[in-house]
Design an enzyme around this catalytic site. Structure first.
Site, PDB file in Angstrom:
ATOM      1  N   ASP A 103      -6.551  -2.153  -4.271  1.00 30.70           N
ATOM      2  CA  ASP A 103      -6.405  -2.867  -2.998  1.00 30.70           C
ATOM      3  C   ASP A 103      -5.579  -2.047  -2.010  1.00 30.70           C
ATOM      4  OD1 ASP A 103      -4.084  -3.151  -4.526  1.00 30.70           O
ATOM      5  OD2 ASP A 103      -3.805  -5.274  -4.087  1.00 30.70           O
ATOM      6  N   ASP A 106       0.714   1.998  -2.017  1.00 33.88           N
ATOM      7  CA  ASP A 106       1.958   1.875  -1.253  1.00 33.88           C
ATOM      8  C   ASP A 106       2.834   3.092  -1.601  1.00 33.88           C
ATOM      9  OD1 ASP A 106       3.961   0.586   0.265  1.00 33.88           O
ATOM     10  OD2 ASP A 106       4.736  -0.456  -1.471  1.00 33.88           O
TER      11      ASP A 106
END
Ligand code: 5GP
Length: 184
Positions: A103, A106
């Site tokens: 998804d 980071d």
């Protein structure tokens, strides 16, 4: 699109459903081109990637397989580093062209630690397809072959991404409102 409330925070519209559809279709076209005759195995990392993985997968025009895994990390007993394993891995990866579907990348920590675990199974190749990437937050070296959108380092929800369990069901992506940073 309007501002939304998720738990105690306010989020503002960031990516529209049309932008997402268009970009995911482009990614599927690119992957279909790059992996023709390779029958890739997509490994979708749960929970966050389920929506992106489903949309990406159904737009592929080549033979491909998909499997859903969870990544679990724990402190090894003797080694100094963390042990990162996959739960739900049913496929033999030997010789396979693997595409990890995420998804969001980071810090990059999760994949940086997980990819060596996959390499132990001798896949033919490992690529990463991530819906979102926060380049400013990324601290670990990673090569990302397919990136949907590069985004600023601010928390987002929607299209599978949650804030403490909620917010995954929006087709749009929302970003934490600047005036929500001090809310609690
Ligand atoms: P990394 O290991 O790259 O630091 O973290 C990746 C994971 O952190 C993602 O799979 C996701 O679960 C979570 N994460 C990082 N940034 C965000 C964000 O802006 N929104 C949401 N909902 N999850 C995030």
């Amino acid at each position: 699109m309007q501002r939304i409330r998720v738990h105690d925070k306010t989020f503002v519209p960031f990516l529209t459903a049309d932008q997402i559809k268009e970009r995911v279709a482009e990614m599927a076209m690119q992957i279909s081109h790059d992996y023709r005759d390779k029958k890739p195995l997509l490994l979708a990392v749960l929970n966050g990637s389920f929506m992106f993985a489903a949309d990406l997968f159904r737009l592929l025009t080549i033979d491909a397989e998909i499997s859903f895994i969870k990544i679990a990390s724990y402190q090894g007993m003797r080694s100094s580093g963390k042990v990162v394993t996959a739960i739900g891995m049913e496929h033999d990866l030997n010789g396979r062209a693997v595409i990890l579907v995420e998804d969001i990348v980071d810090t990059g920590k999760t994949l940086h630690h997980f990819i060596p675990t996959l390499q132990q199974q001798h896949p033919a190749s490992i690529a990463v397809a991530t819906f979102l990437h926060k380049p400013e937050a990324t601290l670990y070296p990673l090569s990302l072959q397919y990136v949907g959108f590069q985004i600023p380092n601010r928390f987002v929800v929607g299209y599978g991404l949650d804030y403490d369990g909620l917010g995954r069901n929006y087709y749009q992506v929302y970003q934490l409102a600047p005036d929500s940073l001090n809310e609690s």
